[in-house]
Design an enzyme around this catalytic site. Structure first.
Site, PDB file in Angstrom:
ATOM      1  N   PHE A 110     -19.242   7.183 -57.683  1.00 41.91           N
ATOM      2  CA  PHE A 110     -18.023   5.775 -57.905  1.00 41.91           C
ATOM      3  C   PHE A 110     -18.114   4.721 -58.291  1.00 41.91           C
ATOM      4  O   PHE A 110     -17.761   3.584 -57.461  1.00 41.91           O
ATOM      5  CB  PHE A 110     -17.326   5.855 -56.348  1.00 41.91           C
ATOM      6  CG  PHE A 110     -17.047   7.623 -55.986  1.00 41.91           C
ATOM      7  CD1 PHE A 110     -15.761   8.129 -56.562  1.00 41.91           C
ATOM      8  CD2 PHE A 110     -17.230   7.727 -54.792  1.00 41.91           C
ATOM      9  CE1 PHE A 110     -15.213   9.240 -56.103  1.00 41.91           C
ATOM     10  CE2 PHE A 110     -16.865   8.736 -54.322  1.00 41.91           C
ATOM     11  CZ  PHE A 110     -15.569   9.337 -54.459  1.00 41.91           C
TER      12      PHE A 110
ATOM     13  N   THR B 268     -18.490   3.966 -38.866  1.00 37.14           N
ATOM     14  CA  THR B 268     -16.942   2.656 -39.559  1.00 37.14           C
ATOM     15  C   THR B 268     -16.688   4.234 -40.545  1.00 37.14           C
ATOM     16  O   THR B 268     -17.388   5.320 -40.636  1.00 37.14           O
ATOM     17  CB  THR B 268     -17.713   1.936 -40.466  1.00 37.14           C
ATOM     18  OG1 THR B 268     -19.070   2.568 -40.784  1.00 37.14           O
ATOM     19  CG2 THR B 268     -18.390   0.787 -39.540  1.00 37.14           C
ATOM     20  N   GLY B 269     -15.441   3.828 -41.612  1.00 38.79           N
ATOM     21  CA  GLY B 269     -15.104   4.512 -42.221  1.00 38.79           C
ATOM     22  C   GLY B 269     -14.971   4.294 -43.769  1.00 38.79           C
ATOM     23  O   GLY B 269     -13.821   3.279 -43.631  1.00 38.79           O
TER      24      GLY B 269
ATOM     25  N   ARG C 273     -22.883   4.808 -34.981  1.00 36.49           N
ATOM     26  CA  ARG C 273     -23.350   3.514 -34.940  1.00 36.49           C
ATOM     27  C   ARG C 273     -23.455   2.667 -33.396  1.00 36.49           C
ATOM     28  O   ARG C 273     -22.302   2.945 -32.655  1.00 36.49           O
ATOM     29  CB  ARG C 273     -22.992   2.713 -35.898  1.00 36.49           C
ATOM     30  CG  ARG C 273     -22.846   3.008 -37.387  1.00 36.49           C
ATOM     31  CD  ARG C 273     -22.003   2.327 -38.346  1.00 36.49           C
ATOM     32  NE  ARG C 273     -21.316   2.423 -39.795  1.00 36.49           N
ATOM     33  CZ  ARG C 273     -22.612   2.803 -40.656  1.00 36.49           C
ATOM     34  NH1 ARG C 273     -24.073   2.270 -40.264  1.00 36.49           N
ATOM     35  NH2 ARG C 273     -22.409   3.169 -41.656  1.00 36.49           N
TER      36      ARG C 273
ATOM     37  N   ASN D  66     -12.562  -0.948 -51.302  1.00 36.67           N
ATOM     38  CA  ASN D  66     -12.878  -1.239 -52.555  1.00 36.67           C
ATOM     39  C   ASN D  66     -12.800  -2.538 -52.697  1.00 36.67           C
ATOM     40  O   ASN D  66     -12.136  -3.237 -53.773  1.00 36.67           O
ATOM     41  CB  ASN D  66     -12.358  -0.556 -53.812  1.00 36.67           C
ATOM     42  CG  ASN D  66     -13.841  -0.827 -55.182  1.00 36.67           C
ATOM     43  OD1 ASN D  66     -14.824  -0.960 -55.070  1.00 36.67           O
ATOM     44  ND2 ASN D  66     -12.875  -1.096 -56.193  1.00 36.67           N
TER      45      ASN D  66
ATOM     46  N   TYR E 227     -28.954   5.826 -45.651  1.00 46.54           N
ATOM     47  CA  TYR E 227     -27.481   6.167 -46.097  1.00 46.54           C
ATOM     48  C   TYR E 227     -27.305   6.602 -46.126  1.00 46.54           C
ATOM     49  O   TYR E 227     -27.158   6.717 -47.740  1.00 46.54           O
ATOM     50  CB  TYR E 227     -26.141   4.408 -45.684  1.00 46.54           C
ATOM     51  CG  TYR E 227     -24.718   5.340 -44.612  1.00 46.54           C
ATOM     52  CD1 TYR E 227     -24.640   5.441 -43.778  1.00 46.54           C
ATOM     53  CD2 TYR E 227     -24.045   5.842 -45.997  1.00 46.54           C
ATOM     54  CE1 TYR E 227     -23.487   6.233 -43.382  1.00 46.54           C
ATOM     55  CE2 TYR E 227     -22.927   6.124 -45.054  1.00 46.54           C
ATOM     56  CZ  TYR E 227     -22.619   6.697 -44.054  1.00 46.54           C
ATOM     57  OH  TYR E 227     -21.758   6.897 -43.456  1.00 46.54           O
ATOM     58  N   SER E 228     -27.028   7.899 -46.480  1.00 43.43           N
ATOM     59  CA  SER E 228     -26.335   8.892 -47.615  1.00 43.43           C
ATOM     60  C   SER E 228     -25.619  10.430 -47.265  1.00 43.43           C
ATOM     61  O   SER E 228     -25.772  10.796 -46.046  1.00 43.43           O
ATOM     62  CB  SER E 228     -27.494  10.111 -48.412  1.00 43.43           C
ATOM     63  OG  SER E 228     -27.206  10.521 -49.022  1.00 43.43           O
TER      64      SER E 228
ATOM     65  N   SER F  34     -15.874   8.002 -43.106  1.00 41.35           N
ATOM     66  CA  SER F  34     -17.099   8.292 -42.670  1.00 41.35           C
ATOM     67  C   SER F  34     -17.216   8.227 -40.739  1.00 41.35           C
ATOM     68  O   SER F  34     -18.623   9.345 -39.885  1.00 41.35           O
ATOM     69  CB  SER F  34     -18.123   7.911 -42.885  1.00 41.35           C
ATOM     70  OG  SER F  34     -18.804   8.096 -44.175  1.00 41.35           O
TER      71      SER F  34
END
Ligand code: REY
Length: 395
Positions: free
Chosen positions: A150, A331-332, A317, A359, A189-190, A92
């Site tokens: 996911f 962030t990503g 951000r 994850n 957030y989307s 992101s």
């Protein structure tokens, strides 16, 4: 101090490439303490201890590279060490690139922030009140279809690894779920928001987003290691392998390096390296990509959580650190890669930190400690337990 740490943490390869350079006038203006090298090394050790095969940090000041640190490997098969020059998937952080392109189009009077999206893309959204600004601030209420996609991490990923979605298909996936807020009412957030931003860029310019990233950002800033190759699945040049953590404990990591990232596209499909990301965030905050009024719009932030230390503007951000310094960036999280790319308000100091896993919340939380260590200096407590509220999350 550093050498004693080195002996304790044998897996850490710590390289102070250019040492801590003397403060330039511009750096002095930021009034920042030197990065805490011991704390940075501990961040990397903690990130690896939490399960990341490798991690790295690159900090740049006005006078070039200041600090590069690596730990672990970028390829678990060959054992090739982590490398601060290598490319990786930035997830992101792509949203900031998309926001810059969109805001340049606002500057060119091709798009207006407070106009309904349906004014540009007739009939796309089921609510004419959703504006361009609502997309950029995550206040449209368009559901994030990636949560369902996911929900089951590895099967979800393998189902889309080689898939090529159209933007319309992604919007349809979002609209098949209830909307999460009235337009403008709250931050949710989307990824769907920045999919529609990509559609707006393509509609306003008549070009694929790749062309616009290239001519508006990548070429002017000479970001030679940055690309948008969707739907190509490969990362060219020297790159870092990403390793996705299955939901079930004990299963092997999944090499998730090669994928189309078509599920994210203009919300998350870019590739870059640490030096290029530092150049990008520095240039952005220095006003080299947007005229002041539009940078001001991007920097107009609202809180995203109850701590009121984390904020979101337009594709950007802000984190307020414990020492009072605010840092700006994104962030990503994309399968196999966690990224932090942040800089100070004057662009005087920038950091890119990445770990080649995902994850795996504990690794992400550990990596987030790099911000305090890079910008707040020695006076802070060791980063043994980075505050959870600074970890990247989807809040
Ligand atoms: C998608 C899931 C994360 C990642 C996402 N990333 O929306 C965007 C961003 C581009 O904000 C995946 N998590 C993981 C799961 C959870 O599969 N079940 O951690 O790799 O960067």
């Amino acid at each position: 101090m550093i050498s004693s740490l080195r002996s304790r943490l044998a897996t850490i390869a710590l390289t102070m490439v250019a040492g801590i350079a003397p403060a330039t006038a511009a750096q002095a203006a930021t009034n920042l303490p030197a990065p805490d090298a011991d704390a940075l090394a501990k961040v990397l050790a903690d990130t690896r201890a939490a399960g990341a095969p490798g991690a790295m940090i690159r900090i740049s000041g006005h006078d070039g590279v200041r600090t590069e640190m690596v730990a672990g490997v970028r390829d678990t098969v060959t054992g090739a060490p982590m490398d601060t020059n290598a490319r990786f998937r930035i997830g992101s952080v792509t949203k900031t690139f998309s926001a810059v392109v969109l805001l340049q189009l606002v500057n060119e009077k091709k798009i207006e922030l407070d106009v309904p999206v349906n004014g540009y893309l007739p009939g796309l959204l089921p609510d004419d009140r959703i504006t361009v600004r609502h997309l950029l601030t995550h206040r449209s209420g368009l559901a994030d279809y990636t949560n369902a996609m996911f929900n089951d991490t590895v099967p979800g990923f393998e189902a889309v690894r080689n898939k090529v979605f159209s933007y319309d298909e992604l919007v349809k996936l979002s609209l098949s779920e209830p909307r999460t807020t009235q337009p403008g009412a709250s931050y949710q957030y989307s990824n769907a928001n920045f999919v529609v931003v990509g559609m707006l860029i393509e509609r306003a310019t008549g070009h694929p987003v790749a062309t616009e990233y290239q001519r508006r950002i990548i070429e002017p800033l000479q970001l030679d290691h940055t690309s948008y190759v969707h739907p190509d699945t490969r990362i060219e040049g020297s790159y870092i392998h990403g390793y996705l953590t299955p939901d079930q404990a004990g299963l092997p990591l999944v090499d998730s390096t090669e994928q189309t990232v078509s599920w994210a596209q203009s919300a998350g499909a870019m590739i870059s390296n640490a030096a290029d990301l530092n150049t990008f965030t520095t240039a952005l905050l220095n006003g080299k990509l947007l005229p002041a009024p539009l940078l001001d719009q991007m920097l107009t932030m609202t809180p995203t959580d109850a701590t009121r230390t984390r904020f979101y503007g337009l594709g950007l951000r802000r984190y307020d650190l414990s020492c009072g310094t605010s840092v700006y960036g994104h962030t990503g999280t994309v399968q196999g890669f966690y990224t932090y790319a942040f800089t100070t308000r004057d662009g005087g100091r920038s950091i890119t930190a990445m770990a080649n896993t995902s994850n795996r919340g504990a690794a992400n939380t550990a990596l987030s400690g790099s911000l305090e260590a890079a910008f707040c200096g020695k006076k802070n407590a060791p980063m043994a337990s980075a505050p959870a509220d600074l970890a990247e999350s989807r809040s």
